[in-house]
Scaffold this motif. Structure first.
Motif, PDB file in Angstrom:
ATOM      1  N   TRP A  25       8.381  44.433   7.945  1.00  0.00           N
ATOM      2  CA  TRP A  25       9.281  43.474   7.322  1.00  0.00           C
ATOM      3  C   TRP A  25      10.436  44.232   6.679  1.00  0.00           C
ATOM      4  O   TRP A  25      10.243  45.015   5.769  1.00  0.00           O
ATOM      5  N   ARG A  31      13.904  43.697   2.443  1.00  0.00           N
ATOM      6  CA  ARG A  31      14.438  44.483   1.314  1.00  0.00           C
ATOM      7  C   ARG A  31      15.544  45.425   1.783  1.00  0.00           C
ATOM      8  O   ARG A  31      16.579  45.561   1.128  1.00  0.00           O
ATOM      9  N   GLN A  80      18.392  42.592  -6.581  1.00  0.00           N
ATOM     10  CA  GLN A  80      17.522  41.718  -7.363  1.00  0.00           C
ATOM     11  C   GLN A  80      16.937  40.660  -6.445  1.00  0.00           C
ATOM     12  O   GLN A  80      17.672  39.949  -5.763  1.00  0.00           O
ATOM     13  N   THR A  81      15.617  40.542  -6.412  1.00  0.00           N
ATOM     14  CA  THR A  81      14.996  39.526  -5.564  1.00  0.00           C
ATOM     15  C   THR A  81      15.407  38.128  -6.004  1.00  0.00           C
ATOM     16  O   THR A  81      15.552  37.234  -5.175  1.00  0.00           O
ATOM     17  N   GLU A  92       8.798  33.636  -7.960  1.00  0.00           N
ATOM     18  CA  GLU A  92       7.597  34.383  -7.564  1.00  0.00           C
ATOM     19  C   GLU A  92       7.444  34.394  -6.044  1.00  0.00           C
ATOM     20  O   GLU A  92       7.085  35.413  -5.453  1.00  0.00           O
ATOM     21  N   PHE A 118       9.994  36.750  -4.654  1.00  0.00           N
ATOM     22  CA  PHE A 118       9.580  38.131  -4.918  1.00  0.00           C
ATOM     23  C   PHE A 118       8.559  38.581  -3.874  1.00  0.00           C
ATOM     24  O   PHE A 118       8.681  39.660  -3.297  1.00  0.00           O
ATOM     25  N   ARG A 119       7.549  37.739  -3.607  1.00  0.00           N
ATOM     26  CA  ARG A 119       6.537  38.088  -2.597  1.00  0.00           C
ATOM     27  C   ARG A 119       7.156  38.178  -1.206  1.00  0.00           C
ATOM     28  O   ARG A 119       6.802  39.049  -0.420  1.00  0.00           O
ATOM     29  N   VAL A 177      10.122  39.116  -0.439  1.00  0.00           N
ATOM     30  CA  VAL A 177      10.909  40.349  -0.327  1.00  0.00           C
ATOM     31  C   VAL A 177      10.014  41.580  -0.296  1.00  0.00           C
ATOM     32  O   VAL A 177      10.265  42.512   0.458  1.00  0.00           O
ATOM     33  N   THR A 178       8.952  41.580  -1.081  1.00  0.00           N
ATOM     34  CA  THR A 178       8.167  42.800  -1.261  1.00  0.00           C
ATOM     35  C   THR A 178       6.981  42.943  -0.314  1.00  0.00           C
ATOM     36  O   THR A 178       6.427  44.039  -0.199  1.00  0.00           O
ATOM     37  N   GLN A 179       6.575  41.853   0.355  1.00  0.00           N
ATOM     38  CA  GLN A 179       5.414  41.908   1.245  1.00  0.00           C
ATOM     39  C   GLN A 179       5.747  41.242   2.572  1.00  0.00           C
ATOM     40  O   GLN A 179       6.452  40.238   2.588  1.00  0.00           O
TER      41      GLN A 179
END
Length: 107
Positions: free
Chosen positions: A9, A12, A22-23, A40, A43-44, A46-48
């Motif tokens: 993925w 990011r 910034q997410t 939230e 954020f998930r 973007v990060t996972q």
């Protein structure tokens, strides 16, 4: 042969290329395109690597980042099992060991 596929993925990375670090910056941009996610959830996202991703969300991300879906997702083989063919030796498997438990004499 069994092949397990996975994805890498790159959201990011694509965000960073556009100067977005910034997410939470994605929340209003997604909302402008009809995709309403909480901070939230973004954020998930973007990060996972997402397990499920709606086409609407993918289209909105591509529009925001001016990219194509293949710029965000890279499909890879994550686990390959090799099928044994005739004449080939099977891969070595660890053998089970039998264990005997002996208690000290209690007499």
């Amino acid at each position: 042969m069994i092949r397990k596929m996975g994805v890498v993925w790159h959201l990011r990375l694509r965000m960073a290329e556009k100067g977005m670090f910034q997410t939470s910056a994605l929340v209003p941009l997604l909302a402008e395109r009809g995709v309403h996610l909480s901070r939230e959830q973004v954020f998930r996202l973007v990060t996972q690597p997402p397990q499920r991703l709606s086409v609407d969300t993918l289209a909105a991300l591509c529009d925001i980042l001016n990219c194509q879906p293949n710029d965000l997702l890279e499909v890879k083989v994550v686990n390959a099992e090799i099928r044994k063919t005739s004449g080939e030796a099977a891969p070595a498997q660890p053998r089970a060991r039998h264990t005997t438990v002996r208690r000290p004499d209690l007499t």
